[in-house]
Scaffold this active site. Sequence first.
Site, PDB file in Angstrom:
ATOM      1  N   GLU A 129      11.519  -2.541  99.371  1.00  0.00           N
ATOM      2  CA  GLU A 129      12.863  -3.108  99.257  1.00  0.00           C
ATOM      3  C   GLU A 129      12.890  -4.314  98.319  1.00  0.00           C
ATOM      4  O   GLU A 129      13.843  -4.491  97.546  1.00  0.00           O
ATOM      5  CB  GLU A 129      13.398  -3.502 100.633  1.00  0.00           C
ATOM      6  CG  GLU A 129      13.562  -2.357 101.618  1.00  0.00           C
ATOM      7  CD  GLU A 129      14.695  -1.415 101.259  1.00  0.00           C
ATOM      8  OE1 GLU A 129      15.469  -1.706 100.323  1.00  0.00           O
ATOM      9  OE2 GLU A 129      14.811  -0.362 101.925  1.00  0.00           O
ATOM     10  N   ASP A 270      12.567  10.440  99.056  1.00  0.00           N
ATOM     11  CA  ASP A 270      13.586  10.626  98.019  1.00  0.00           C
ATOM     12  C   ASP A 270      13.297   9.947  96.686  1.00  0.00           C
ATOM     13  O   ASP A 270      13.220  10.588  95.634  1.00  0.00           O
ATOM     14  CB  ASP A 270      14.959  10.187  98.547  1.00  0.00           C
ATOM     15  CG  ASP A 270      14.932   8.834  99.250  1.00  0.00           C
ATOM     16  OD1 ASP A 270      13.854   8.210  99.321  1.00  0.00           O
ATOM     17  OD2 ASP A 270      15.993   8.383  99.728  1.00  0.00           O
ATOM     18  N   GLU A 363      24.107  10.177 108.898  1.00  0.00           N
ATOM     19  CA  GLU A 363      22.713  10.067 108.475  1.00  0.00           C
ATOM     20  C   GLU A 363      21.985  11.402 108.594  1.00  0.00           C
ATOM     21  O   GLU A 363      21.221  11.782 107.707  1.00  0.00           O
ATOM     22  CB  GLU A 363      21.995   8.993 109.299  1.00  0.00           C
ATOM     23  CG  GLU A 363      22.488   7.575 109.048  1.00  0.00           C
ATOM     24  CD  GLU A 363      22.009   7.005 107.724  1.00  0.00           C
ATOM     25  OE1 GLU A 363      21.209   6.058 107.749  1.00  0.00           O
ATOM     26  OE2 GLU A 363      22.435   7.503 106.668  1.00  0.00           O
ATOM     27  N   GLU A 384      24.861   7.623  97.820  1.00  0.00           N
ATOM     28  CA  GLU A 384      24.190   8.738  97.142  1.00  0.00           C
ATOM     29  C   GLU A 384      25.121   9.854  96.689  1.00  0.00           C
ATOM     30  O   GLU A 384      24.963  10.394  95.577  1.00  0.00           O
ATOM     31  CB  GLU A 384      23.079   9.303  98.041  1.00  0.00           C
ATOM     32  CG  GLU A 384      21.820   8.470  98.079  1.00  0.00           C
ATOM     33  CD  GLU A 384      21.950   7.205  98.929  1.00  0.00           C
ATOM     34  OE1 GLU A 384      21.115   6.289  98.787  1.00  0.00           O
ATOM     35  OE2 GLU A 384      22.906   7.133  99.744  1.00  0.00           O
ATOM     36  N   THR A 487      16.642   2.919  91.757  1.00  0.00           N
ATOM     37  CA  THR A 487      17.191   3.542  92.962  1.00  0.00           C
ATOM     38  C   THR A 487      18.154   2.618  93.717  1.00  0.00           C
ATOM     39  O   THR A 487      18.774   3.036  94.692  1.00  0.00           O
ATOM     40  CB  THR A 487      16.054   4.010  93.889  1.00  0.00           C
ATOM     41  OG1 THR A 487      16.556   4.964  94.830  1.00  0.00           O
ATOM     42  CG2 THR A 487      15.395   2.837  94.602  1.00  0.00           C
TER      43      THR A 487
END
EC number: 3.2.1.-
Length: 582
Positions: A129, A270, A363, A384, A487
Amino acid sequence: MAQCIIILKHEVKVADEWHDNGPQDLITVSLCIQIAINKMLCSLCILCLKIKSMFYHAYNSYLDHAYPYDELRPLTCDGQDTWGSVSLTLIDALDTLLILGNHTEFQRVATLLQDTVDFDIDVNASVFETNIRVVGGLLSAHLLSKRAGMEVEPGWPCSGPLLRMAEDAARKLLPAFQTPTGMPYGTVNLLRGVNPTETPVTCTAGVGTFILEFSALSRLTGDPVFEDVARKALRSLWKTRSEIGLVGNHIDVLSKKWVAQDAGIGAGVDSYFEYLVKGSIMLQDEELLSMFLEYDKAIKNYTKFDDWYLWVQMHKGTVSMPVFQSLEAFWPGLQSLIGELDSALRTFHNYYTVWRQFGGLPEFYSIPQGYTVDKREGYPLRPELIESAMYLYKATGDHTFLQLGRDAVESIEKITRVPCGYASVKDIRDHKLDNRMESFFLAETIKYLYLLFDPDNFLHNSGLDFELGTGPSEDCVLGAGGYIFNTEAHPLDPAALHCCSRKQEERRELQDILLNLSEPLASPQDTQSQETDSETEPPVMDPSESIALKPGSRRKAPLLSCPMQPFSARLAVMGQVFTDGT
């Protein structure tokens, strides 16, 4: 906007009159077409203003109630630290300010961050992160700072205060990569390094999501350590794939043993696949692309069913979880980058049906049951599906993707808006809210929505507009488009990397030239000896006596006999970087 509406009303009235009388000639038909185009543009304009107002409602709420904490708690109108106590939302939102056209606030916040953020703190931080949000956000802001009207220092884009902040943050992460495999730990203390009791188990994305930010850092600063550790981690992870070509979800970075063996494209995996594709584009790297294409074959063979992607056992390929995860919604956009549009469109349609069922993506969604999965019913304002809509609209011009954007604006505004910002949805079935607004709402969700409806944004530049670099390589082409989003939706300009890497190449070439000049001339006897004995090494000065090398450094063979290089600018266009010889 008022002017836009007035023009629109006038044109509709004129069109109605022509409709009553019947179009008389081609000029009338042409004008009617122009009216339709203006109506569409006005519609997009209205939506852009709406999205801007959403951004400022959330952003101002953070400043008023949460700063300097990492994130806003919108239900209680206060803040909390979540990912390291570095005013994370401010860093994450910085490039969004510029994309929305707010130069003055970008300048104010960039200066504020330089004055207030310190990474020498005793805090345990997520390596993943911190990289995508902090390092990525600062890198993007650095590369956009000149466009924002900030005064840049000599040598930009290869130097600058925001770049130094990004480098400082990234150096705090390097201890995590000091493992026998080169794969990083998931958590690091920003002051003390890796805790001796830290678990060696981390997710796949936590190993493979560094090549964009770390290679950008290496090429901007000239320090190869960042790109080196990112590549080592990628190659190490590549060697752990199963006999059928899949990777699992969580791995032990010390032993290379897979702890969670579910293979898929969603949570925990991902962005690993995303960075193989985007890294191959940004760096023009065939190795990364070949890795992804091999994975793509296995993914299609074992996880794809009726344009859904399930979770399977990584060694056997048997279905372990027949669910769709909201994080998987990035996949159609990624497919568009490699030209697989037909498959992307079909998969996007499946995901869009889920959005329309609930007004957001839960989710987890059970594909056989067509409903949410227990305890996975939330929607934390993720970007997304909107991200994929932006990519696919750019690729096709299909207005279906604009409709998704309209639906998203309506849902987010109607369901999640509260007096102090926008709240995550705790349960998408009854729209109960949770007391959190993650920083990616401003970094990604709002940004992708705005870019979907703003076709003239500078990030959509197709190469027609650019500027020449004023840094070490005056022939550099910057801002010509082809931006690569990390991302966390932080755009990086591939051309800037080439600009600075050329500077480093020239520095190394000059060093080699100086090495040549610092070597003593060989005597005729030495020359004769070299001709008769090919195994004899030529006399070389001790490195400590060299005028170009530091003591202990190894000398490399000379590359050039003259300190001249032909002009070879590169231009980033639509995600591709071309040389003048292409």
